[in-house]
Design a protein around this motif. Structure first.
Motif, PDB file in Angstrom:
ATOM      1  N   THR A 126       0.830  -1.194   0.000  1.00 30.01           N
ATOM      2  CA  THR A 126       0.000   0.000   0.000  1.00 30.01           C
ATOM      3  C   THR A 126       0.874   1.257   0.000  1.00 30.01           C
ATOM      4  OG1 THR A 126      -0.133  -0.097   2.405  1.00 30.01           O
ATOM      5  CG2 THR A 126      -1.947  -1.078   1.176  1.00 30.01           C
ATOM      6  N   ASN A 127       0.222   2.381  -0.237  1.00 28.68           N
ATOM      7  CA  ASN A 127       0.925   3.661  -0.208  1.00 28.68           C
ATOM      8  C   ASN A 127       1.678   3.816   1.105  1.00 28.68           C
ATOM      9  OD1 ASN A 127      -0.257   4.184  -2.650  1.00 28.68           O
ATOM     10  ND2 ASN A 127      -1.800   5.566  -1.826  1.00 28.68           N
ATOM     11  N   ASP A 128       2.828   4.422   1.033  1.00 29.27           N
ATOM     12  CA  ASP A 128       3.651   4.677   2.213  1.00 29.27           C
ATOM     13  C   ASP A 128       4.124   3.402   2.905  1.00 29.27           C
ATOM     14  OD1 ASP A 128       3.329   7.452   1.793  1.00 29.27           O
ATOM     15  OD2 ASP A 128       1.461   7.429   2.940  1.00 29.27           O
ATOM     16  N   PHE A 129       4.071   2.264   2.222  1.00 31.37           N
ATOM     17  CA  PHE A 129       4.599   1.002   2.745  1.00 31.37           C
ATOM     18  C   PHE A 129       3.966   0.613   4.082  1.00 31.37           C
ATOM     19  CE2 PHE A 129       7.787   3.057   0.112  1.00 31.37           C
ATOM     20  CZ  PHE A 129       8.073   2.061  -0.806  1.00 31.37           C
ATOM     21  N   ARG A 130       2.675   0.843   4.236  1.00 36.41           N
ATOM     22  CA  ARG A 130       1.991   0.504   5.481  1.00 36.41           C
ATOM     23  C   ARG A 130       1.565  -0.957   5.538  1.00 36.41           C
ATOM     24  NH1 ARG A 130      -0.987   5.451   7.914  1.00 36.41           N
ATOM     25  NH2 ARG A 130       0.449   7.090   7.294  1.00 36.41           N
ATOM     26  N   ASP A 131       1.455  -1.603   4.399  1.00 37.63           N
ATOM     27  CA  ASP A 131       1.054  -3.005   4.320  1.00 37.63           C
ATOM     28  C   ASP A 131       1.861  -3.680   3.222  1.00 37.63           C
ATOM     29  OD1 ASP A 131      -1.715  -3.164   5.886  1.00 37.63           O
ATOM     30  OD2 ASP A 131      -1.742  -1.335   4.683  1.00 37.63           O
ATOM     31  N   THR A 142      -2.609 -23.128  -1.076  1.00 40.74           N
ATOM     32  CA  THR A 142      -2.735 -21.689  -1.294  1.00 40.74           C
ATOM     33  C   THR A 142      -2.584 -21.028   0.061  1.00 40.74           C
ATOM     34  OG1 THR A 142      -4.252 -22.036  -3.142  1.00 40.74           O
ATOM     35  CG2 THR A 142      -4.219 -19.849  -2.156  1.00 40.74           C
ATOM     36  N   ALA A 143      -1.750 -19.994   0.121  1.00 42.86           N
ATOM     37  CA  ALA A 143      -1.517 -19.296   1.388  1.00 42.86           C
ATOM     38  C   ALA A 143      -1.471 -17.796   1.130  1.00 42.86           C
ATOM     39  CB  ALA A 143      -0.208 -19.761   2.022  1.00 42.86           C
ATOM     40  N   GLY A 144      -1.913 -17.052   2.107  1.00 39.90           N
ATOM     41  CA  GLY A 144      -1.873 -15.598   2.033  1.00 39.90           C
ATOM     42  C   GLY A 144      -1.139 -15.045   3.239  1.00 39.90           C
ATOM     43  N   VAL A 145      -0.330 -14.029   3.007  1.00 44.64           N
ATOM     44  CA  VAL A 145       0.433 -13.403   4.088  1.00 44.64           C
ATOM     45  C   VAL A 145       0.230 -11.902   4.025  1.00 44.64           C
ATOM     46  CG1 VAL A 145       2.756 -12.942   4.986  1.00 44.64           C
ATOM     47  CG2 VAL A 145       2.197 -15.213   4.108  1.00 44.64           C
ATOM     48  N   TRP A 146      -0.091 -11.317   5.155  1.00 45.08           N
ATOM     49  CA  TRP A 146      -0.171  -9.869   5.294  1.00 45.08           C
ATOM     50  C   TRP A 146       0.802  -9.452   6.383  1.00 45.08           C
ATOM     51  CZ3 TRP A 146      -1.574  -7.270   9.809  1.00 45.08           C
ATOM     52  CH2 TRP A 146      -1.655  -5.865   9.694  1.00 45.08           C
ATOM     53  N   VAL A 147       1.579  -8.430   6.123  1.00 42.84           N
ATOM     54  CA  VAL A 147       2.490  -7.879   7.116  1.00 42.84           C
ATOM     55  C   VAL A 147       2.127  -6.406   7.286  1.00 42.84           C
ATOM     56  CG1 VAL A 147       4.898  -7.322   7.668  1.00 42.84           C
ATOM     57  CG2 VAL A 147       4.351  -9.484   6.517  1.00 42.84           C
ATOM     58  N   GLY A 148       1.868  -6.018   8.498  1.00 38.55           N
ATOM     59  CA  GLY A 148       1.519  -4.640   8.801  1.00 38.55           C
ATOM     60  C   GLY A 148       1.561  -4.423  10.295  1.00 38.55           C
ATOM     61  N   LYS A 149       1.198  -3.241  10.707  1.00 39.04           N
ATOM     62  CA  LYS A 149       1.198  -2.903  12.127  1.00 39.04           C
ATOM     63  C   LYS A 149      -0.218  -2.571  12.570  1.00 39.04           C
ATOM     64  CE  LYS A 149       5.919  -1.251  12.207  1.00 39.04           C
ATOM     65  NZ  LYS A 149       6.840  -0.239  12.729  1.00 39.04           N
ATOM     66  N   ASP A 150      -0.524  -2.843  13.845  1.00 38.10           N
ATOM     67  CA  ASP A 150      -1.850  -2.530  14.373  1.00 38.10           C
ATOM     68  C   ASP A 150      -2.186  -1.055  14.190  1.00 38.10           C
ATOM     69  OD1 ASP A 150      -2.208  -5.131  15.133  1.00 38.10           O
ATOM     70  OD2 ASP A 150      -1.644  -4.812  17.210  1.00 38.10           O
ATOM     71  N   GLU A 153       1.792   2.438  10.096  1.00 38.20           N
ATOM     72  CA  GLU A 153       2.884   3.382   9.880  1.00 38.20           C
ATOM     73  C   GLU A 153       3.800   2.796   8.821  1.00 38.20           C
ATOM     74  OE1 GLU A 153       6.364   2.810  13.012  1.00 38.20           O
ATOM     75  OE2 GLU A 153       4.457   3.106  14.053  1.00 38.20           O
ATOM     76  N   SER A 154       4.609   3.619   8.241  1.00 38.55           N
ATOM     77  CA  SER A 154       5.478   3.189   7.154  1.00 38.55           C
ATOM     78  C   SER A 154       6.465   2.120   7.613  1.00 38.55           C
ATOM     79  CB  SER A 154       6.266   4.382   6.602  1.00 38.55           C
ATOM     80  OG  SER A 154       7.137   3.941   5.589  1.00 38.55           O
ATOM     81  N   MET A 155       6.629   1.121   6.756  1.00 43.23           N
ATOM     82  CA  MET A 155       7.627   0.079   6.980  1.00 43.23           C
ATOM     83  C   MET A 155       8.622   0.078   5.821  1.00 43.23           C
ATOM     84  SD  MET A 155       5.232  -3.036   8.399  1.00 43.23           S
ATOM     85  CE  MET A 155       4.218  -3.047   6.929  1.00 43.23           C
ATOM     86  N   GLU A 156       8.834   1.248   5.242  1.00 43.46           N
ATOM     87  CA  GLU A 156       9.724   1.375   4.096  1.00 43.46           C
ATOM     88  C   GLU A 156      11.123   0.841   4.408  1.00 43.46           C
ATOM     89  OE1 GLU A 156      10.995   4.614   0.674  1.00 43.46           O
ATOM     90  OE2 GLU A 156       9.958   5.310   2.469  1.00 43.46           O
ATOM     91  N   ASN A 157      11.540   0.971   5.673  1.00 43.91           N
ATOM     92  CA  ASN A 157      12.876   0.522   6.050  1.00 43.91           C
ATOM     93  C   ASN A 157      13.070  -0.994   5.918  1.00 43.91           C
ATOM     94  OD1 ASN A 157      11.073   0.261   8.253  1.00 43.91           O
ATOM     95  ND2 ASN A 157      12.771   0.130   9.682  1.00 43.91           N
ATOM     96  N   ILE A 158      11.986  -1.766   5.854  1.00 43.48           N
ATOM     97  CA  ILE A 158      12.129  -3.220   5.664  1.00 43.48           C
ATOM     98  C   ILE A 158      11.607  -3.679   4.305  1.00 43.48           C
ATOM     99  CG2 ILE A 158      12.113  -3.728   8.144  1.00 43.48           C
ATOM    100  CD1 ILE A 158       9.179  -4.751   7.714  1.00 43.48           C
ATOM    101  N   ASN A 159      11.192  -2.744   3.469  1.00 46.26           N
ATOM    102  CA  ASN A 159      10.644  -3.092   2.159  1.00 46.26           C
ATOM    103  C   ASN A 159      11.599  -3.975   1.365  1.00 46.26           C
ATOM    104  OD1 ASN A 159       8.825  -2.958  -0.119  1.00 46.26           O
ATOM    105  ND2 ASN A 159      10.241  -1.481  -1.004  1.00 46.26           N
ATOM    106  N   HIS A 160      12.875  -3.662   1.352  1.00 45.26           N
ATOM    107  CA  HIS A 160      13.858  -4.427   0.571  1.00 45.26           C
ATOM    108  C   HIS A 160      13.993  -5.867   1.048  1.00 45.26           C
ATOM    109  CE1 HIS A 160      16.191  -3.124   4.037  1.00 45.26           C
ATOM    110  NE2 HIS A 160      17.047  -4.100   3.744  1.00 45.26           N
TER     111      HIS A 160
END
Length: 189
Positions: A126-131, A142-150, A153-160
């Motif tokens: 998502t925009n600003d790397f929030r999800d 078939t599996a689905g994974v979502w990574v985000g915070k409750d 906030e931006s998680m751009e620092n772990i995007n790579h």
């Protein structure tokens, strides 16, 4: 977006009725839906269950956390009686399956290429790397994974690092039955 425009939003959403997305409404029947512009959207579980049709020749089966209960000696004590429903033409499902495999072989999910030759799926950020999310298949799984915070906030620092892809790859390489149930609860929910 062009395909949705050609087909028409109402026609396209008609193809999704069998999945019974709980919060998709008539208001969502707009072109913006092609790029995730929904009023509320779908849950990760709803999306993951819908993706099962791509590796299952268009058949849809309601997902279950527990598929059966067995006794100490392996006798089946209880099993769901759900029957698969043909919701998509097998040839259409096959075409989409091949497109989703390209995401793994040469697209945004190349980090999961080691999960298996038939692996395919779709990434999302998502925009600003929030999800970060990935929904994909490898054979019958078939599996689905979502990574985000409750509190988003931006998680751009772990995007790579692509944590969603690493978790998904770990799940499909360690299929149920080979690892502890705790592992699966952590990743699936």
């Amino acid at each position: 977006m062009r395909i949705l425009q050609q087909v028409g939003a109402d026609e396209a959403f008609g193809d999704l009725k069998a999945f019974k997305f709980g919060k998709v409404t008539e208001q969502d029947h707009v072109l913006a839906a092609a790029v995730g512009g929904f009023t509320t959207g779908m849950s990760p579980l709803e999306m993951t269950s819908a993706y099962t049709v791509f590796s299952n020749k268009g058949l849809f089966l309601k997902p279950r956390a527990i598929s059966k209960v067995t006794g100490f000696n392996g006798e089946v004590l209880y099993k769901w009686k759900d029957e698969p429903v043909q919701v998509w033409n097998p040839s259409t499902a096959e075409k989409v399956r091949r497109l989703l495999q390209k995401t793994v072989t040469s697209g945004t999910a190349r980090k999961v290429a080691g999960a298996g030759q038939g692996a395919g799926g779709k990434t999302g950020t998502t925009n600003d790397f929030r999800d970060f999310w990935f929904i994909g298949f490898n054979g019958p799984l078939t599996a689905g994974v979502w990574v985000g915070k409750d509190k988003p906030e931006s998680m751009e620092n772990i995007n790579h690092q692509s944590p969603h892809l690493l978790i998904w790859s770990d799940i499909v390489k360690n299929r149920p039955g080979r690892v502890s149930a705790r592992f699966h609860w952590v990743y699936y929910f």
